[in-house]
Design an enzyme around this catalytic site. Structure first.
Site, mmCIF file in Angstrom:
data_model
loop_
_atom_site.group_PDB
_atom_site.id
_atom_site.type_symbol
_atom_site.label_atom_id
_atom_site.label_comp_id
_atom_site.label_asym_id
_atom_site.label_seq_id
_atom_site.Cartn_x
_atom_site.Cartn_y
_atom_site.Cartn_z
ATOM 1 N N TRP A 22 77.423 22.520 50.971
ATOM 2 C CA TRP A 22 78.364 22.312 49.863
ATOM 3 C C TRP A 22 79.749 22.851 50.214
ATOM 4 O O TRP A 22 79.895 23.946 50.747
ATOM 5 C CB TRP A 22 77.829 23.024 48.621
ATOM 6 C CG TRP A 22 78.675 22.873 47.400
ATOM 7 C CD1 TRP A 22 78.629 21.846 46.499
ATOM 8 C CD2 TRP A 22 79.682 23.772 46.922
ATOM 9 N NE1 TRP A 22 79.549 22.047 45.495
ATOM 10 C CE2 TRP A 22 80.206 23.224 45.729
ATOM 11 C CE3 TRP A 22 80.197 24.982 47.390
ATOM 12 C CZ2 TRP A 22 81.211 23.850 44.996
ATOM 13 C CZ3 TRP A 22 81.206 25.604 46.665
ATOM 14 C CH2 TRP A 22 81.703 25.045 45.484
ATOM 15 N N SER A 82 71.522 23.939 53.839
ATOM 16 C CA SER A 82 71.787 24.186 52.431
ATOM 17 C C SER A 82 71.724 22.877 51.623
ATOM 18 O O SER A 82 70.686 22.217 51.608
ATOM 19 C CB SER A 82 73.141 24.898 52.293
ATOM 20 O OG SER A 82 73.258 25.507 51.040
ATOM 21 N N LEU A 83 72.821 22.440 50.992
ATOM 22 C CA LEU A 83 72.821 21.153 50.276
ATOM 23 C C LEU A 83 72.424 20.016 51.220
ATOM 24 O O LEU A 83 71.697 19.085 50.840
ATOM 25 C CB LEU A 83 74.210 20.892 49.679
ATOM 26 C CG LEU A 83 74.471 19.493 49.104
ATOM 27 C CD1 LEU A 83 73.603 19.225 47.892
ATOM 28 C CD2 LEU A 83 75.949 19.314 48.745
ATOM 29 N N LEU A 144 81.935 30.812 49.895
ATOM 30 C CA LEU A 144 81.826 30.979 51.353
ATOM 31 C C LEU A 144 81.539 32.434 51.704
ATOM 32 O O LEU A 144 80.710 32.720 52.578
ATOM 33 C CB LEU A 144 83.114 30.528 52.049
ATOM 34 C CG LEU A 144 83.481 29.052 51.931
ATOM 35 C CD1 LEU A 144 84.745 28.756 52.718
ATOM 36 C CD2 LEU A 144 82.349 28.159 52.409
ATOM 37 N N ALA A 145 82.208 33.365 51.032
ATOM 38 C CA ALA A 145 81.986 34.792 51.302
ATOM 39 C C ALA A 145 80.538 35.178 50.998
ATOM 40 O O ALA A 145 79.921 35.965 51.724
ATOM 41 C CB ALA A 145 82.953 35.633 50.480
ATOM 42 N N LEU A 146 79.967 34.606 49.926
ATOM 43 C CA LEU A 146 78.561 34.867 49.560
ATOM 44 C C LEU A 146 77.605 34.492 50.689
ATOM 45 O O LEU A 146 76.547 35.086 50.842
ATOM 46 C CB LEU A 146 78.182 34.017 48.336
ATOM 47 C CG LEU A 146 78.353 34.584 46.937
ATOM 48 C CD1 LEU A 146 77.868 33.553 45.938
ATOM 49 C CD2 LEU A 146 77.565 35.871 46.770
ATOM 50 N N ASP A 207 69.799 36.231 53.491
ATOM 51 C CA ASP A 207 70.408 35.159 52.693
ATOM 52 C C ASP A 207 70.366 35.505 51.202
ATOM 53 O O ASP A 207 69.291 35.732 50.653
ATOM 54 C CB ASP A 207 69.646 33.850 52.957
ATOM 55 C CG ASP A 207 70.380 32.621 52.450
ATOM 56 O OD1 ASP A 207 71.259 32.763 51.579
ATOM 57 O OD2 ASP A 207 70.081 31.520 52.936
ATOM 58 N N HIS A 235 73.165 33.209 55.219
ATOM 59 C CA HIS A 235 73.054 31.792 54.848
ATOM 60 C C HIS A 235 73.548 30.836 55.940
ATOM 61 O O HIS A 235 73.372 29.637 55.834
ATOM 62 C CB HIS A 235 73.837 31.558 53.543
ATOM 63 C CG HIS A 235 73.547 30.258 52.872
ATOM 64 N ND1 HIS A 235 72.305 29.926 52.370
ATOM 65 C CD2 HIS A 235 74.345 29.177 52.619
ATOM 66 C CE1 HIS A 235 72.352 28.722 51.843
ATOM 67 N NE2 HIS A 235 73.575 28.236 51.978
#
Length: 258
Positions: A22, A82-83, A144-146, A207, A235
């Protein structure tokens, strides 16, 4: 207007399609492209609405899967992060004869937390949707930081992700909202139990978006699939641990070619 951005590189006799997550685009694979193109014919894709495929609006998961498949080789290993893992999984479900193997990276068949199922709280995803309309760029940067929190190279990894986003035009808020809607509502846990092809699932132990607690649950639900957890990754394991990440993909290729 009919095509999405698609680039083919490498000379391996085995095709590998890479689908990003994403908010991002195919530039995220830059750190592993040199290594993988020595083993595979690589197909780098900007999902509809993202990066250089920016003329597309928001899509359902089904529509995105069908659009991406239009440009694809006859048979390939499909890897989705991810997505992108949901998109690759949907393609494997709808067109199993086109998929030699499915690889999902830091992905979940159901991203939303439910009852006994660990995931992202639906209100967190709704919060992101709300914030997108208020402060578009900052919301994407927070997301993005997450994705890199907790890794030894978190700052550097976040910078690599941010660079991939900023190199190309940003997706519209409509497209980003559509992507969050897919993350909020998709649930492929049950459909994927019927999948009868090589299926490799790669995770980062740190993650914060795809909790490692889902791994044993999916091992039990999908006994024919195989899981691998990168201990010090979050992640984006292909950015923090590129060499370790490529090794199981090369091994999968050898297994398929036997």
């Amino acid at each position: 207007m009919n095509d999405i951005w698609w680039q083919t590189t490498g000379e391996g006799n085995c095709h590998l399609v890479l689908l990003h997550g994403w908010g991002l685009n195919a530039q995220v694979w830059d750190c592993i492209t040199p290594e993988l193109s020595a083993h595979f014919t690589l197909h780098l894709v900007d999902l509809p609405g993202y990066g250089r495929s920016g003329e597309w609006g928001a899509m359902t998961l089904e529509a995105m899967a069908e659009k991406v498949l239009e440009n694809a080789p006859e048979r390939a290993i499909w890897l989705g992060w991810s997505l992108g893992g949901l998109v690759a999984s949907q393609i494997a479900l709808n067109h199993p004869t086109r998929v030699q193997a499915l690889v999902t990276v830091a992905s979940s068949p159901c991203f939303s937390a439910q009852d006994e199922w660990p995931g992202i709280k639906p209100e967190v995803l709704s919060g992101f949707q709300q914030q997108l309309s208020e402060d578009f760029q900052r919301t994407v940067e927070r997301f993005l930081a997450l994705q890199t929190l907790g890794t030894e190279s978190a700052r550097q990894d976040a910078r690599a992700l941010k660079q991939a986003v900023l190199l190309l035009p940003m997706p519209s808020s409509e497209v980003l909202n559509g992507g969050l809607e897919i993350l909020k509502t998709a649930d492929l846990r049950e459909p994927l139990t019927a999948l009868d092809l090589p299926f490799l699932r790669l995770y980062g132990r740190l993650d914060g978006l795809v909790p490692r607690k889902i791994v044993p649950q999916l091992d039990a639900l999908w006994p024919r699939s195989e899981s691998l957890i990168f201990d010090k990754a979050a992640h984006a394991p292909f950015i923090s641990h590129p060499q370790a990440f490529c090794a199981p993909l090369v091994a999968l290729k050898k297994q398929i070619e036997k």
